[in-house]
Enzyme design. Structure first.
Site, PDB file in Angstrom:
ATOM      1  N   LYS A 237      -0.270 -13.480  -7.020  1.00 12.67           N
ATOM      2  CA  LYS A 237      -1.264 -13.914  -5.937  1.00 12.67           C
ATOM      3  C   LYS A 237      -1.543 -15.484  -6.214  1.00 12.67           C
ATOM      4  CE  LYS A 237      -2.861  -9.559  -4.481  1.00 12.67           C
ATOM      5  NZ  LYS A 237      -4.096  -8.793  -4.108  1.00 12.67           N
ATOM      6  N   ARG A 271      -0.348  -2.871 -10.047  1.00 12.00           N
ATOM      7  CA  ARG A 271       0.430  -3.015  -8.707  1.00 12.00           C
ATOM      8  C   ARG A 271       1.220  -4.252  -9.086  1.00 12.00           C
ATOM      9  NH1 ARG A 271       0.311  -5.147  -3.446  1.00 12.00           N
ATOM     10  NH2 ARG A 271       1.326  -3.668  -1.860  1.00 12.00           N
TER      11      ARG A 271
END
Length: 289
Positions: A237, A271
């Site tokens: 991210k 995740r």
């Protein structure tokens, strides 16, 4: 994956140690890895886009071979600036991918990434076992009652706003306190409807600045105050690659570093795009006493 699935007769009652995934019980005694499978053309990370059946089957096989406990399928992008999806088209695509994967890998525990109640219902009917809602029930008001009816694990994620606008100057008086309050209210609501298998996700990057994200990472252990499994999704991210002045494609090392911090803060599920590296983190940290 088999190491984390236990037979029902061997279980002891513990809300935090087991997830009932359509009859398969996933043990949370050790952290689990959820592999990301994006069937989209506009995911923020090029390496996670699988748009043909061969591509998504090959990637599913790779992730399962590397030790993924759950495969998380998403058929719409939730990157900053993305518009809300058409639930009919999303449902058609999700169903196609689900049936394809379960035909070839029938024992796979599949999570579906959706914020539409109707898509969630159709996905469970088509063989999915978990619903991963990035909106925490704030986009579709029917999601909570749908989850209460479906009685499957629900990933309750925090978001401020919606994907199309969440990146436009998000602000908090106190980011940690506001997210704690959000979870408290939402979990109580779900409990009142009869749903107990609730996984919480602080929602790194969803309506949060880089500063907000690192503030959450610093105090991540406070989420242990909830009697719910904690999922962390920070894979590649922007909090990583923007800080390192890099790109999502070059953010694996940073992802490993922050996943390690998440595990030290007792995260139950990671995740990730890169399953092997996440499993390696878990194996190494399991040697700490």
């Amino acid at each position: 994956m088999d190491a984390n699935i236990v037979k029902k007769q061997d279980c002891r009652s513990s809300k935090k140690k087991l997830l009932n995934c359509r009859g398969k019980l996933l043990s949370l005694e050790n952290p689990l890895v959820m592999g990301i499978l994006n069937e989209t053309k506009d995911s923020f990370y090029d390496g996670s886009r699988y748009n043909t059946e061969k591509e998504w089957l090959d990637q599913t096989e790779l992730m399962l071979t590397e030790g993924a406990d759950i495969i998380d399928i998403g058929c719409v992008s939730t990157r900053p600036g993305s518009k809300l999806s058409d639930k009919i088209e999303e449902s058609k695509q999700i169903t196609k991918v689900l049936k394809s994967i379960l035909k070839h890998f029938p024992e796979t525990v599949i999570s579906v990434d959706t914020y539409h109640a109707s898509v969630a219902s159709q996905s469970i009917d088509s063989g999915a076992a978990i619903i991963n809602d990035i909106s925490g029930g704030t986009i579709d008001s029917r999601m909570f009652e749908t989850m209460a009816r479906l009685k499957v694990p629900y990933i309750l994620m925090h978001i401020k706003g919606i994907p199309e606008t969440m990146h436009l100057s998000p602000s908090y008086n106190n980011v940690l306190k506001e997210i704690i309050a959000f979870f408290s209210e939402r979990i109580n609501h779900l409990h009142s409807l009869g749903l107990s298998d609730i996984i919480i996700d602080p929602g790194f990057g969803f309506g949060k600045t880089t500063e907000h994200n690192f503030s959450l990472m610093e105090d991540l252990n406070i989420f242990q105050t909830f009697d719910n499994p904690l999922l962390i999704g920070i894979s590649r991210k922007s909090m990583i690659w923007k800080t390192l002045q890099s790109t999502p494609e070059k953010a694996l090392n940073g992802t490993i570093a922050l996943n390690t911090l998440a595990l030290l803060a007792k995260a139950n599920i990671l995740r990730v795009h890169d399953v092997k590296e996440a499993k390696d983190c878990i194996r190494l940290l399991s040697n700490l006493t």
